[in-house]
Design an enzyme around this catalytic site. Sequence first.
Site, PDB file in Angstrom:
ATOM      1  N   CYS A   1       0.880  -1.004  -0.145  1.00  0.00           N
ATOM      2  CA  CYS A   1      -0.103  -0.144  -0.125  1.00  0.00           C
ATOM      3  C   CYS A   1       0.972   1.329  -0.225  1.00  0.00           C
ATOM      4  O   CYS A   1       2.120   1.150  -0.350  1.00  0.00           O
ATOM      5  CB  CYS A   1      -1.125  -0.001   1.088  1.00  0.00           C
ATOM      6  SG  CYS A   1      -0.253   0.082   2.814  1.00  0.00           S
TER       7      CYS A   1
ATOM      8  N   CYS B   1      -1.563   0.676   7.307  1.00  0.00           N
ATOM      9  CA  CYS B   1      -2.834   0.397   7.567  1.00  0.00           C
ATOM     10  C   CYS B   1      -3.363  -0.835   6.828  1.00  0.00           C
ATOM     11  O   CYS B   1      -3.699  -1.628   7.342  1.00  0.00           O
ATOM     12  CB  CYS B   1      -3.865   1.817   6.952  1.00  0.00           C
ATOM     13  SG  CYS B   1      -3.237   3.067   8.059  1.00  0.00           S
ATOM     14  N   ARG B   2      -3.380  -0.473   5.438  1.00  0.00           N
ATOM     15  CA  ARG B   2      -4.033  -1.748   4.603  1.00  0.00           C
ATOM     16  C   ARG B   2      -2.853  -2.917   4.699  1.00  0.00           C
ATOM     17  O   ARG B   2      -3.421  -4.097   4.802  1.00  0.00           O
ATOM     18  CB  ARG B   2      -4.248  -1.194   3.065  1.00  0.00           C
ATOM     19  CG  ARG B   2      -5.343  -0.565   3.177  1.00  0.00           C
ATOM     20  CD  ARG B   2      -5.840   0.410   1.986  1.00  0.00           C
ATOM     21  NE  ARG B   2      -4.532   1.383   1.717  1.00  0.00           N
ATOM     22  CZ  ARG B   2      -4.374   2.182   0.607  1.00  0.00           C
ATOM     23  NH1 ARG B   2      -5.230   2.061  -0.384  1.00  0.00           N
ATOM     24  NH2 ARG B   2      -3.403   2.835   0.692  1.00  0.00           N
ATOM     25  N   SER B   3      -1.748  -2.861   4.047  1.00  0.00           N
ATOM     26  CA  SER B   3      -0.819  -3.773   3.974  1.00  0.00           C
ATOM     27  C   SER B   3      -0.643  -4.790   5.152  1.00  0.00           C
ATOM     28  O   SER B   3      -0.372  -5.927   4.811  1.00  0.00           O
ATOM     29  CB  SER B   3       0.306  -3.248   2.879  1.00  0.00           C
ATOM     30  OG  SER B   3       1.220  -2.588   3.651  1.00  0.00           O
TER      31      SER B   3
ATOM     32  N   ASN C   1       2.355   1.478   4.344  1.00  0.00           N
ATOM     33  CA  ASN C   1       2.936   0.319   5.239  1.00  0.00           C
ATOM     34  C   ASN C   1       2.390   0.183   6.421  1.00  0.00           C
ATOM     35  O   ASN C   1       3.155  -0.550   7.233  1.00  0.00           O
ATOM     36  CB  ASN C   1       4.376  -0.110   4.788  1.00  0.00           C
ATOM     37  CG  ASN C   1       4.286  -1.668   5.313  1.00  0.00           C
ATOM     38  OD1 ASN C   1       5.650  -2.007   5.363  1.00  0.00           O
ATOM     39  ND2 ASN C   1       3.364  -2.492   5.083  1.00  0.00           N
TER      40      ASN C   1
END
Length: 152
Positions: free
Chosen positions: A3, A8-10, A6
């Site tokens: 993301c 939140c999402r990934s 690095n």
Amino acid sequence: MVCLGNICRSPLAEGILDHKARQQGLPWRVDSAGTGSWHIGQGPDPRSVATAKAHGIDITGQRARQLKRVDLEKFDLVLAMDGQNYRDILSLSEDEDDRNKVHMIMEFAYPGKRESVPDPYWDDNGFERVFEMLDSACDAIVNKLSKADQGG
Ligand code: 4NP
């Protein structure tokens, strides 16, 4: 899993896929990185940590790092959360082998749709939705690739 930051999402994507691979006894190495450099060395966002924890997954040991070209060599698959991540990853690629490894993560759950996982950084309420999207994507990844690993 890639993301922007690095944090939140990934990290969620890494935690979810690693958890599922372990449950299935698949010897996969799952990692994550960001295209940006702002958060290098930081742990995941506390909202991602709490969301993962609510689903029984501990991501507190992860540390943010920036994606490097060598990652395109080392890993078999490089999965982007959104279209900007996808373009930024491709800009690091050097050849067709690199480019063939890059996919939008939601393509596994919804082939052909090119859906993005929304950036939840500015939306405290977005994290559960992100978790659910990534959970469905990772189910589809395990389903598809564990069969491929077994030659099916
Ligand atoms: P991520 O979310 O890409 O899912 O880790 C973000 C984290 C930080 C920032 C943007 C998105 N930021 O602008 O610092």
